[in-house]
Design a protein around this motif. Sequence first.
Motif: not given
Length: 505
Positions: A189, A192-195, A197-199, A201-202
């Motif tokens: 994760p 793959a994180a680019r935003t 919110r994704a970071r 979640a990671a």
Amino acid sequence: MAVGASHTTVPREPGDPSGQPDRGGGGRWRPPSPVTACALLLALLPLALLAAAAWLGRQVRPSADEWCFLPVVRDQGIGGLVGKFYVTDNGRVGNGLLVGLYARFPVAGHQWYAALSALLVLAVLWALVVLLLRRARQSPPRGLPLLVAATATAVFLLATPNTYKTLYWPAGSVSHTVAPVLACSAALPALAARTRRARAAALAVVAVAGVFTGTLSEETSVVALVLLGGLLLLGRRLVTDRAWPFLRTWALTGAAGVAVGTAVLVTSPGSRHRRERFGAGTASVLSPDSLLASARGFARIAETVLTTWQYGGVVAAGLLLGLLVRPARTGTAMLRPCRPLPLACAGLLAVLVSGYLCTVITYPVFGPRVVTAARTWNDYLLLYVLVLAGLGALTGRALRRRAARPWTVVAGATAAALCAASAVALAPPLHRLGQDMRVRAGQWDRQDASLRAAAARGAEVAPYTPTPVAGMLEPFRDEGRRPWPARCVAEYYRLDAVTRSTRVP
């Protein structure tokens, strides 16, 4: 697309080295490039090997510790086994959860375990290769990441001195084979994180994964802490200034999670009982004699691993990747342009440090047998396999930049031949193991039917004949002098006791 357009332009897919967009021809299929075709053909060898290994999993039957796990899960559920691990056995509550998941389906769980775990390893390594290349803004020919992942998976699972305990014995595999793979998957994760919110979640994933790893395997926790510590020390040189704050936070979060999980394990009654049973207290682990014996043991393990030439197939697959990868036209690089020698030295040092520390914490339990307990090596052998792939890629990259084209062609052909030879060489030992497993499965099934029939007749005691395979422990080994786990076998069949027999029904 505008109405009436005469054709569609299909963007170049990652990994297409042609540098030209494909022109759609009404959806007509176009054959892959020669490089892609060769990569896919090479990947078929390790994939076929893994498929055969998964198929042989049908011959797996319970043995050793699993005799004791199955009655608990049957009578008390998965929660009962987790509680038993925490209070009595070893404190590994994460381990108890995974064991309970396959023990919930007694024989079928054992039969499906190899296929599912091999698929997990392949999927994680494949995703890791793809995401690392994407973050380095590199584009490989299609099929090449699969070749690297499949070769690494086959070698990791099948090049070990005891493939049965690495792949087919679920109780050992959960602790030492699947554990490092699950820990590795926590990086996906983040890659793959680019935003924002994704970071976030990671970070949540690595925190949960760290806690779970700490309660799953002490050895994998050691490897994870070594790697996360190395990232904190060297990460600023590995990633761009923009990516460094997130990497630093991610590594600290993961390390904190591992520390919390390890604290839960170490302070548990089960872990305390286990240390007392084996005399594996802190003083014993850190005594000069134990540290020196661990160093000698790790040296012998390293000798065994370094003389297993099939690991060269992973280096060869990485070399092909380094030779054939090209800079991508799109995307933002997170990794800095690397200096190969310092990076290679850091990877090898991480393997040596984590391998020695894992040997240190296992030596008080296994003693000199740590040299032959090959399943305990897997916690750091996954890292070793990944480092080998990286070394191969760095070597291929250097050859591509500095060597003349004829030499790169020779290097690529040699690497392809070594990849194929490595996979082929792993097939005969797997075939022999499969034959032994089939013999044992037939004996186990006949004895299982006999013991169930005896219990159905109301018998309280029934004979049991050991049916070992690949050095697995069975009741009444050493000519009956060691009865464990005979009591668990009796509980599994709802008998009061089983007695030693020398004839399989």
